[in-house]
Design a protein around this motif. Structure first.
Motif, mmCIF file in Angstrom:
data_model
loop_
_atom_site.group_PDB
_atom_site.id
_atom_site.type_symbol
_atom_site.label_atom_id
_atom_site.label_comp_id
_atom_site.label_asym_id
_atom_site.label_seq_id
_atom_site.Cartn_x
_atom_site.Cartn_y
_atom_site.Cartn_z
ATOM 1 N N HIS A 7 0.946 -1.208 -0.125
ATOM 2 C CA HIS A 7 0.049 0.045 0.049
ATOM 3 C C HIS A 7 0.984 1.223 0.028
ATOM 4 O O HIS A 7 0.631 2.321 -0.780
ATOM 5 C CB HIS A 7 -1.005 0.033 1.184
ATOM 6 C CG HIS A 7 -1.550 1.337 1.389
ATOM 7 N ND1 HIS A 7 -2.867 1.743 0.885
ATOM 8 C CD2 HIS A 7 -1.140 2.160 2.193
ATOM 9 C CE1 HIS A 7 -3.077 2.934 1.424
ATOM 10 N NE2 HIS A 7 -2.249 3.447 2.022
ATOM 11 N N GLU A 27 -6.202 7.110 -0.738
ATOM 12 C CA GLU A 27 -6.125 5.879 -0.211
ATOM 13 C C GLU A 27 -6.607 4.680 -0.887
ATOM 14 O O GLU A 27 -6.099 3.556 -0.982
ATOM 15 C CB GLU A 27 -6.539 5.811 1.319
ATOM 16 C CG GLU A 27 -6.018 6.892 2.259
ATOM 17 C CD GLU A 27 -4.734 6.498 2.693
ATOM 18 O OE1 GLU A 27 -4.017 5.587 1.811
ATOM 19 O OE2 GLU A 27 -4.282 6.946 3.731
ATOM 20 N N ALA A 41 -4.112 3.868 -3.565
ATOM 21 C CA ALA A 41 -3.024 3.116 -3.069
ATOM 22 C C ALA A 41 -3.417 1.662 -2.702
ATOM 23 O O ALA A 41 -2.424 0.727 -2.888
ATOM 24 C CB ALA A 41 -2.289 3.777 -1.932
ATOM 25 N N ASP A 42 -4.462 1.607 -2.058
ATOM 26 C CA ASP A 42 -5.066 0.402 -1.819
ATOM 27 C C ASP A 42 -5.052 -0.837 -3.177
ATOM 28 O O ASP A 42 -4.706 -1.734 -3.095
ATOM 29 C CB ASP A 42 -6.439 0.203 -1.182
ATOM 30 C CG ASP A 42 -6.456 0.571 0.130
ATOM 31 O OD1 ASP A 42 -5.398 0.861 0.784
ATOM 32 O OD2 ASP A 42 -7.542 0.918 0.808
ATOM 33 N N GLY A 58 -1.662 -1.717 -4.039
ATOM 34 C CA GLY A 58 -1.277 -2.600 -3.140
ATOM 35 C C GLY A 58 -1.778 -4.068 -3.456
ATOM 36 O O GLY A 58 -1.025 -4.896 -3.295
ATOM 37 N N LEU A 66 -4.051 -7.793 3.606
ATOM 38 C CA LEU A 66 -4.489 -6.340 3.718
ATOM 39 C C LEU A 66 -5.688 -6.184 4.482
ATOM 40 O O LEU A 66 -5.887 -5.296 5.405
ATOM 41 C CB LEU A 66 -4.368 -5.744 2.457
ATOM 42 C CG LEU A 66 -4.735 -4.230 2.457
ATOM 43 C CD1 LEU A 66 -3.787 -3.248 3.110
ATOM 44 C CD2 LEU A 66 -4.968 -3.814 0.818
ATOM 45 N N HIS A 81 -6.551 6.655 8.382
ATOM 46 C CA HIS A 81 -7.070 5.561 7.515
ATOM 47 C C HIS A 81 -8.311 5.883 7.339
ATOM 48 O O HIS A 81 -9.331 5.167 8.000
ATOM 49 C CB HIS A 81 -6.520 4.180 8.237
ATOM 50 C CG HIS A 81 -5.328 3.672 8.238
ATOM 51 N ND1 HIS A 81 -4.393 4.218 9.217
ATOM 52 C CD2 HIS A 81 -4.601 2.950 7.419
ATOM 53 C CE1 HIS A 81 -3.392 3.789 8.858
ATOM 54 N NE2 HIS A 81 -3.376 2.840 7.799
ATOM 55 N N ARG A 85 -12.709 0.522 2.808
ATOM 56 C CA ARG A 85 -11.460 -0.310 2.191
ATOM 57 C C ARG A 85 -11.368 -1.717 2.608
ATOM 58 O O ARG A 85 -10.593 -2.593 1.869
ATOM 59 C CB ARG A 85 -10.307 0.606 2.902
ATOM 60 C CG ARG A 85 -10.390 1.944 2.332
ATOM 61 C CD ARG A 85 -9.344 2.868 3.270
ATOM 62 N NE ARG A 85 -8.019 2.366 2.818
ATOM 63 C CZ ARG A 85 -6.836 2.816 3.551
ATOM 64 N NH1 ARG A 85 -7.136 3.841 4.330
ATOM 65 N NH2 ARG A 85 -5.568 2.627 3.274
#
Length: 208
Positions: A70, A122, A125-126, A129, A143, A168, A174
């Motif tokens: 991530h 985010e 990025a998730d 990742g 994750l 977060h 997420r």
């Protein structure tokens, strides 16, 4: 933190994740820093600070790999640089990176540690990742496990826990996306790490 058992384990995980990552403009350097917060921070130039609190919080190297994957999403997408450019300006940022005065450098560090990315950043990025984990033959379930533990109760003191949750956003969404990706990954064989995580935990600073 310079203990070889800790730093070597983190290096092994970071190298594996980096080798499966895409669009990285710089080689990744993962440094372990003594701090109880269960977090990691990305700096310009591919530097990732891994807190000892994170090493004690994750269940094993696969979960650490998920967090680092991530973070490399932020590196590949240049999220930190964009945030710093908007707050410092190009001239100041370039001055600091190219050898500015210690005061400027200290200010840069504090600004990075204070960055809180929005939901869209985010989520990107998730996604990065998750793709990186799959290329590394690791399930996105790792994750999801990390997010689930954050949701159930962050590690550390109350102020640290609140800060961790602030960093977060949209945890429910997420987590749901990571769970969905894990289902798609299914029973695909994983290439797990042959690291003794109990030994790593034993070597963490005593104050942890």
């Amino acid at each position: 933190v310079r203990d070889a058992i800790v730093t070597n384990a983190v290096a092994v995980v970071a190298r594996r994740v980096e080798s499966c990552a895409s669009n990285l403009a710089f080689p990744v350097r993962a440094l372990v820093v003594r701090n109880r917060e269960a977090n990691a921070y990305t700096f310009p130039g591919g530097l990732v600070l891994v807190y000892t609190g994170l090493l004690g919080f994750v269940d094993g190297p696969e979960e650490l790999a998920a967090v680092l994957a991530h973070e490399l999403g932020h590196v590949a997408n240049r999220d930190t640089v964009r945030m710093l450019l908007s707050s410092l300006g190009a001239a100041v940022l370039l001055s600091v990176i190219s050898g500015g005065n210690p005061g400027q450098l200290s200010d840069l560090v504090q600004r990075v540690l204070a960055i809180s990315y929005g939901k869209a950043v985010e989520a990107q990025a998730d996604a990065y990742g998750i793709e990186t984990l799959q290329r590394a033959q690791l399930s996105p379930a790792h994750l999801a496990d990390f997010f689930r533990k954050l949701k159930e109760g962050p590690h550390g003191s109350a102020p640290a826990a609140l800060k961790l949750l602030d960093n977060h956003p949209d945890l429910d969404g997420r987590l749901a996306r990571a769970v969905a990706a894990a289902k798609e990954f299914g029973a695909t064989p994983q290439q797990r790490f042959s690291l003794d995580w109990t030994a790593v935990r034993r070597q963490l600073p005593s104050s942890f």
